[in-house]
Design a protein around this motif. Structure first.
Motif, PDB file in Angstrom:
ATOM      1  N   UNK A 168     -33.664   0.212  35.056  1.00 54.59           N
ATOM      2  CA  UNK A 168     -34.641  -0.877  34.884  1.00 54.59           C
ATOM      3  C   UNK A 168     -34.010  -2.254  34.645  1.00 54.59           C
ATOM      4  N   UNK A 169     -32.688  -2.333  34.605  1.00 53.05           N
ATOM      5  CA  UNK A 169     -32.039  -3.611  34.256  1.00 53.05           C
ATOM      6  C   UNK A 169     -31.962  -4.517  35.492  1.00 53.05           C
ATOM      7  N   UNK A 170     -32.528  -5.707  35.387  1.00 52.88           N
ATOM      8  CA  UNK A 170     -32.497  -6.661  36.514  1.00 52.88           C
ATOM      9  C   UNK A 170     -31.322  -7.620  36.366  1.00 52.88           C
ATOM     10  N   UNK A 207     -32.033  -9.254  44.756  1.00 48.45           N
ATOM     11  CA  UNK A 207     -31.008  -8.251  45.040  1.00 48.45           C
ATOM     12  C   UNK A 207     -30.588  -7.545  43.753  1.00 48.45           C
ATOM     13  N   UNK A 208     -30.146  -6.319  43.874  1.00 43.37           N
ATOM     14  CA  UNK A 208     -29.543  -5.661  42.711  1.00 43.37           C
ATOM     15  C   UNK A 208     -28.350  -6.526  42.329  1.00 43.37           C
ATOM     16  N   UNK A 234     -40.205  -4.390  43.311  1.00 40.10           N
ATOM     17  CA  UNK A 234     -41.101  -5.439  42.817  1.00 40.10           C
ATOM     18  C   UNK A 234     -40.519  -6.833  42.983  1.00 40.10           C
ATOM     19  N   UNK A 235     -41.090  -7.758  42.234  1.00 42.15           N
ATOM     20  CA  UNK A 235     -40.656  -9.150  42.341  1.00 42.15           C
ATOM     21  C   UNK A 235     -40.449  -9.724  40.941  1.00 42.15           C
ATOM     22  N   UNK A 236     -39.300  -9.425  40.299  1.00 41.35           N
ATOM     23  CA  UNK A 236     -39.089  -9.953  38.948  1.00 41.35           C
ATOM     24  C   UNK A 236     -39.162 -11.482  38.944  1.00 41.35           C
ATOM     25  N   UNK A 237     -39.937 -12.021  38.018  1.00 44.27           N
ATOM     26  CA  UNK A 237     -40.162 -13.477  37.919  1.00 44.27           C
ATOM     27  C   UNK A 237     -40.618 -14.094  39.245  1.00 44.27           C
ATOM     28  N   UNK A 268     -43.755 -10.771  32.213  1.00 42.04           N
ATOM     29  CA  UNK A 268     -44.023 -11.622  33.367  1.00 42.04           C
ATOM     30  C   UNK A 268     -43.330 -12.972  33.173  1.00 42.04           C
ATOM     31  N   UNK A 269     -43.057 -13.618  34.199  1.00 41.48           N
ATOM     32  CA  UNK A 269     -42.566 -14.992  34.297  1.00 41.48           C
ATOM     33  C   UNK A 269     -41.806 -15.526  33.076  1.00 41.48           C
TER      34      UNK A 269
END
Ligand code: HEM
Length: 850
Positions: A816-818, A795-796, A787-790, A830-831
C-alpha cells in the motif's frame, strides 16, 4: 496574471470575477532587473483574489509568500468549487510564482567563489558575463595527474576515458571546464559577498545592521541550543506530519554525496574551519558600485559536488581505498555473508583502510563520517542495487553476447560495443552511473515531493525531471510569453532566464547540453545551512520485526546506533526489519524545541572537545557564523523574500486566537526576544541594499517602526534558528519557505549542470539496459500504482522498486505504500491529507494510540 485567463470568469467568491478582469488588463509582470524591484513572492491584490479569493487577499499583509493561500495548494479544504477553474487558477498561479522566484534567483544569486565572479559581472570582451561558458579558473593546474591528458597549457578539453564515466574526483563532467564541481573546489555563495561574514564587521551596512551585538559566540550558541532548540527530556518529540525516519537518514546520505567541509572527519587545528582564502579579496567597480571579487573568506568542498553517489564510490584517492570490490566479480561491490543464500552486508573497515579512529568498527564506505544505522541501511541497499544491475547486465551478455549493448567508446563513436566486449571495470562504472541517476531521481521525485507535500510542488518537481509540458502545458505557455517580453535572448542573463524556462519544457532528461546559468556549478555555503536538518532525528528508534509490523519490539536509543554500533545494530535486526522500523516511525518536525537530546551531548573522540562531547545544534550555529552565512533577515532579503520586522511575524496569522498552537508560537516569540534581545532603533542607519521598503525608500535599523522605538534584534537571528521558527509554512512543508528558496535554485542547478543527467544521459554512456533501468525504475518495465493517489496516475516509486529488489520480503508491507518516505502505516487519504490515521490493516499499530 491569471494562468488560465479564459477561465477567469468563473468566480468562487465575490471578489474573483472583478479581480480576474483587473489581472487580465494588467498583463504580465516584469522580471525584475534591479534587486529593489524583486517579486518577494507577493502578488497584487487582484492577482491574489483571482487565484485564491478573499483568503489569499487577507494574508498579503504578512511577510510570507502568497501562493500557499491560493486554491488547491493545500488539502481538500483548500480546493475551489467543483466545476469551476478555481483549483487550476490557484495551482498554476503557484507554479508561476515559483518560476518567477527561480528566474530572479538565477539573475541575482549566483556568486562563484573560484575566481570567475568578476567576469560574470563585467563580461569578457563582447560576451556578457552570464553567457560565458568556459573559465580559465576551472582549468586543471600543472601538478594535476590529468593535466597533460586534458591539454596541458593549451586549450583544455576532456576526451576519451575522462568523459566516458564519472571520474573519481568529478573532473571532466564539464568537458571544457575540467575542474568544475571537482573535489576541493570552493563553495559558492547565494548572497552578495559584502553581505557575507557580518561578524567581521568589515562592512558599514553590516555594522549598522547588528551594532556590536554579534560575534562568533554572540549570542552564545550553547544558550541558543538550550533555550530554543531542546526537545522535552522524556525522549518524546514533535513529529513530522508526513515524513518517516527513512526520510531523515536519506537526506543525510545525500548531503554526504554533495558537500562536506571536513577532511576525513577533521577540521583545522584547534577545530578551526579549513579556510581556502582568508586574505582580503580584491574589489572592483561595476554598475556604479564597488564589489568584492570573492567572499572575505572561502572554504573548499572536500567531496565532488556532482550527483555522482560519491558517498558510495569515492571522491579522492583516500576515500577510494575504502571502496571494496568483489574479488569474485570485480564489477561488483563486495558484500560479505555467513549464509549462502543472503546477499550479505558491506564489510567492516579494517586496519589497512585509511580511517579516522572514530570510525572503528563501522562499514567500509567512501564517506564514513557521522555514521549511523540509517546510513548503514542506505549504503547496503544501494550496494545491493549496484550488484543487481551487474547481474542483470551479465545475464543479458550471456544471452546475447554479440548484441549491441548501446554503449559507445567516445574515441570511436561509430563502432558498436557488443555485450561481451564490456570489461568488468567498465561495467562497474556503468553501474555507478545507473545508481547515481536512480538516486537523483528518487531524491527529486520521491523524497522532495514528500518533504514539500502539496500539489504545486508535486508538479514543479515532476517538471524538473520530466518537463513542465507534462506537468502543466498552460504554465509553460504563459512563461514563454513572460520571458519573451524580456527582449531578445542574446543578452547574458536574459539568455539564462530563457534557458531556465525552456529547460522546464523538456525537463533535464534529453537536454542537448548541460547549462550552468552563467556561473560555474558548486553548492553555496547557504545550501549547507539549509540542510542542517538535525531535528528530523528521533532520540529513540522503534524497532519492529517483519511479520509482526504493528508491534514495537524494542526501543533503541539512537546514540547506541551511531558509528561502530550502527553496523552491529543493522546486522542484528537485519535490513528488512530496519526498513520496516524506519519506514513506520515518524521523523521529527523541523521546528524550534525539537533537536534530539543525544546530539546536544554527542560523545566524540576526546581530541575534538575537552569534555568528550559536542552540542551539535550549537555547533551548527557556530559553523554558519564561522563561514559567514548572513543572519536570517538579511538572508531572506538577499534571497528575494520579504524581511521580518519583529519576532511577532513568526506567529501564523491563519491560526485562531485561542489555538494551543498559537499560544506555543507566542511563547517561542517571547523566548526569541529573551535570547536575542531588543534595542532602540536609529532610523538614520541604513542596513541593506538588497531590498527596498514598500514605498521605495531604503531600509534602516528601524525596519519601518518610528525612530527610537524599542525593536526586536530580529537582524541578529541565526539563519537556522529562523528557519525552525518559521511556522507560517505552505501546506505539507516540512521545511520553511526560506529554505525552499535556497532549494528552488540549487535543485535545478545540480540537475541542469550535470552532463550525465543531461547531454550524456544516453545509451552511449549508460548502455541500453542502464538507461531503461533509470527511466523505468528497474529492468522489468514501468509499473503503476492502482487508482489515482492525489489525483495522479502514479508509477510505482523508484525507491519502492529498489527496496523490492534488495528486500523482496518487504512486498506485503510495501504494497500500500505510494511514497517510501511517507510513514508506511499512515492512511494517505484524499488530496494531500496530513492526518495521522492508520491505513487499513495497520489499525493495531501502537503508534496511532499515542
Ligand atoms: C546520527 C546522526 C547524525 C550525527 C551523529 C550527526 C553529526 C553531525 C556533526 C557532529 C556535525 C558537525 C561537523 C562539524 O562541523 O564539525 C554535523 C554536521 C552536519 N550535519 Fe549532521 N549528524 C547526523 C545526522 C544528520 C542528518 C539527518 C542531517 C540531515 C540533512 C545532517 C546534516 C548535517 C549537515 C548539513 C552538516 C554540516 C556539514 C558540513 O559542514 O559540511 N546530519 N552532523
Amino acid at each position: 496574471m491569471c494562468a488560465v485567463l479564459a477561465a477567469c470568469h468563473l468566480p468562487s467568491d465575490a471578489r474573483s470575477p472583478a479581480d480576474c478582469l483587473t489581472l487580465l488588463r494588467g498583463g504580465f509582470r516584469e522580471v525584475a532587473s534591479e534587486r529593489g524591484a524583486r517579486f518577494l513572492g507577493k502578488v497584487e491584490e487582484a492577482t491574489a483574489g483571482c487565484r485564491g479569493g478573499a483568503r489569499a487577499v487577507r494574508y498579503r499583509a504578512t511577510p510570507w509568500v502568497d501562493w500557499p493561500n491560493y486554491w488547491g495548494t493545500g488539502d481538500a479544504r483548500s480546493r475551489g468549487r467543483r466545476g469551476t477553474s478555481e483549483d487550476r487558477r490557484g495551482i498554476e498561479g503557484a507554479l508561476l510564482d515559483l518560476e518567477y522566484q527561480r528566474l530572479e534567483l538565477i539573475a541575482f544569486n549566483l556568486l562563484d567563489n573560484d575566481g570567475t565572479y568578476e567576469a560574470y559581472v563585467q563580461g569578457r570582451g563582447s560576451l556578457p558575463g552570464p553567457a560565458i561558458r568556459t573559465w580559465p579558473e576551472l582549468r586543471l593546474a600543472p601538478g594535476h595527474a590529468s593535466y597533460a591528458a586534458v591539454g596541458g597549457a593549451g586549450e583544455q578539453r576532456c576526451h576519451g576515458e575522462l568523459v566516458r564515466y564519472r571520474t573519481l574526483t568529478g573532473i571532466c563532467n564539464d568537458v571544457s571546464n575540467p575542474a568544475m564541481g571537482a573535489t576541493g573546489q570552493r563553495f559558492a555563495r547565494l548572497v552578495d559577498f559584502d553581505a557575507a561574514f557580518p561578524e567581521l564587521g568589515a562592512e558599514e551596512l553590516a555594522r549598522s545592521r547588528h551594532g556590536d551585538r554579534i560575534g562568533l559566540m554572540k549570542p552564545d550558541p550553547q544558550r541558543i541550543s538550550r533555550a530554543l532548540l531542546s526537545r522535552g527530556s522524556d525522549g518524546d518529540y514533535r513529529k513530522a506530519d508526513t515524513l518517516n525516519a527513512l526520510a531523515a537518514f536519506w537526506i543525510q546520505f545525500e548531503t554526504h554525496d554533495w558537500f562536506s567541509h571536513l577532511d576525513e572527519g577533521r577540521n583545522g587545528p584547534g577545530d578551526r574551519a579549513l579556510f581556502a582564502d582568508e586574505a582580503a579579496p580584491r574589489r572592483f567597480e561595476a554598475g556604479g558600485r564597488s564589489r568584492l571579487s570573492r567572499a572575505p573568506r572561502t572554504t573548499r568542498n572536500s567531496v565532488s559536488a556532482w550527483w555522482d553517489a560519491s558517498q558510495i564510490y569515492g571522491f579522492d584517492a583516500t576515500s577510494l581505498r575504502r571502496v571494496k570490490r568483489d574479488p569474485g566479480d570485480s564489477a561488483k561491490l563486495l558484500l560479505v555473508t555467513a549464509e549462502a543464500d543472503s546477499p550479505g552486508y558491506l564489510p567492516v573497515l579494517d586496519a589497512r583502510d585509511p580511517m579516522n579512529p572514530a570510525w572503528a568498527g563501522q562499514e567500509a564506505t567512501a564517506f564514513p563520517d557521522n555514521w549511523n544505522v540509517g546510513l548503514s541501511f542506505f549504503h547496503n541497499v544501494f550496494a545491493r542495487e549496484h550488484n543487481a544491475f551487474v547481474d542483470a547486465f551479465r545475464a543479458q551478455a550471456q544471452q546475447s553476447p554479440l548484441a549491441d549493448c548501446g554503449l559507445r567508446d567516445p574515441d570511436r563513436p561509430g563502432e558498436l560495443v557488443r555485450y561481451r566486449d564490456v570489461t568488468s571495470d567498465q561495467l562497474f562504472e556503468i553501474a555507478r552511473l545507473v545508481v547515481a541517476a536512480e538516486i537523483a531521481k528518487i531524491h527529486t521525485l520521491e523524497w522532495t515531493t514528500q518533504l514539500l507535500y502539496d500539489e504545486p510542488l508535486y508538479l514543479a518537481l515532476r517538471a524538473n525531471w520530466d518537463g513542465i509540458f507534462e506537468a502543466s502545458p498552460l504554465v509553460s505557455k504563459v512563461l514563454a510569453q513572460v520571458v519573451g517580453r524580456l527582449g531578445t535572448p542574446s543578452g547574458g542573463s536574459r539568455a539564462n532566464q530563457w534557458y531556465s524556462v525552456f529547460a522546464t519544457g523538456p525537463g533535464i532528461v534529453g537536454l542537448e547540453s548541460a547549462n550552468h546559468f552563467g556561473s560555474p556549478f558548486n553548492f553555496p555555503e547557504e545550501f549547507v545551512t539549509a540542510y542542517r536538518l538535525h531535528p528530523l532525528l528521533p532520540d529513540v528508534l522503534e524497532l519492529r520485526r517483519l511479520g509482526d509490523p504493528n508491534v514495537v519490539r524494542k526501543r533503541v536509543p539512537a546514540v547506541e546506533t551511531v558509528r561502530g554500533h550502527a553496523t552491529a545494530s543493522l546486522r542484528e535486526a537485519g535490513l528488512a526489519s530496519w526498513a520496516l522500523s524506519l519506514g513506520r516511525q515518524r521523523a521529527g518536525a523541523l521546528t524550534l524545541d525539537n533537536h534530539p537530546r543525544f546530539l546536544q551531548s554527542l560523545p566524540v573522540p576526546v581530541s575534538r572537545s575537552r569534555s568528550g562531547q559536542v552540542d551539535v545544534p550549537a555547533l551548527d550555529i557556530q559553523r554558519d557564523r564561522e563561514r559567514g552565512v548572513p543572519r536570517f533577515n538579511e538572508l531572506r532579503r538577499q534571497l528575494g523574500l520579504r524581511q521580518l520586522t519583529s519576532f511577532d511575524d513568526f506567529v501564523d496569522q491563519r491560526l485562531p486566537p485561542e489555538a494551543p498552537e498559537r499560544r506555543l508560537q507566542l511563547d517561542r516569540v517571547r523566548r526569541l526576544r529573551e535570547v536575542y534581545g531588543q534595542h532602540r532603533c536609529d532610523a538614520t542607519r541604513p542596513i541593506t541594499t538588497a531590498q527596498l521598503a514598500a514605498d521605495g525608500a531604503g531600509l534602516n535599523d528601524c525596519l519601518g517602526h518610528p525612530d527610537g522605538t524599542l525593536v526586536d534584534n530580529v537582524e541578529d537571528l541565526d539563519a537556522v534558528v529562523g528557519f525552525l521558527a518559521e511556522s507560517t509554512r505552505p501546506h505539507g512543508f516540512a521545511i520553511s519557505e526560506t529554505q525552499l528558496s535556497v532549494f528552488i535554485l540549487e535543485a535545478s542547478r545540480r540537475l541542469f549542470s550535470d552532463r550525465f543527467l543531461t547531454a550524456s544521459f544516453r545509451p552511449a554512456y549508460y548502455s541500453d539496459l542502464g538507461l531503461r533501468w533509470v527511466n523505468d525504475n528497474g529492468p522489468d518495465g514501468k509499473q503503476w500504482e492502482a487508482g489515482q493517489p492525489n489525483g495522479h496516475h502514479q508509477e510505482v516509486s523508484p525507491l519502492k522498486r529498489v527496496l523490492l529488489r534488495a528486500l523482496p520480503e518487504l512486498a506485503e508491507e510495501l504494497r500500500p505504500v505510494v511514497n517510501v518516505f511517507d510513514p508506511w502505516a499512515r492512511e494517505r487519504g484524499e488530496y494531500y491529507a496530513l492526518e495521522w490515521r492508520p491505513r487499513p490493516g495497520a489499525e493495531a499499530d501502537e503508534s496511532f494510540r499515542r
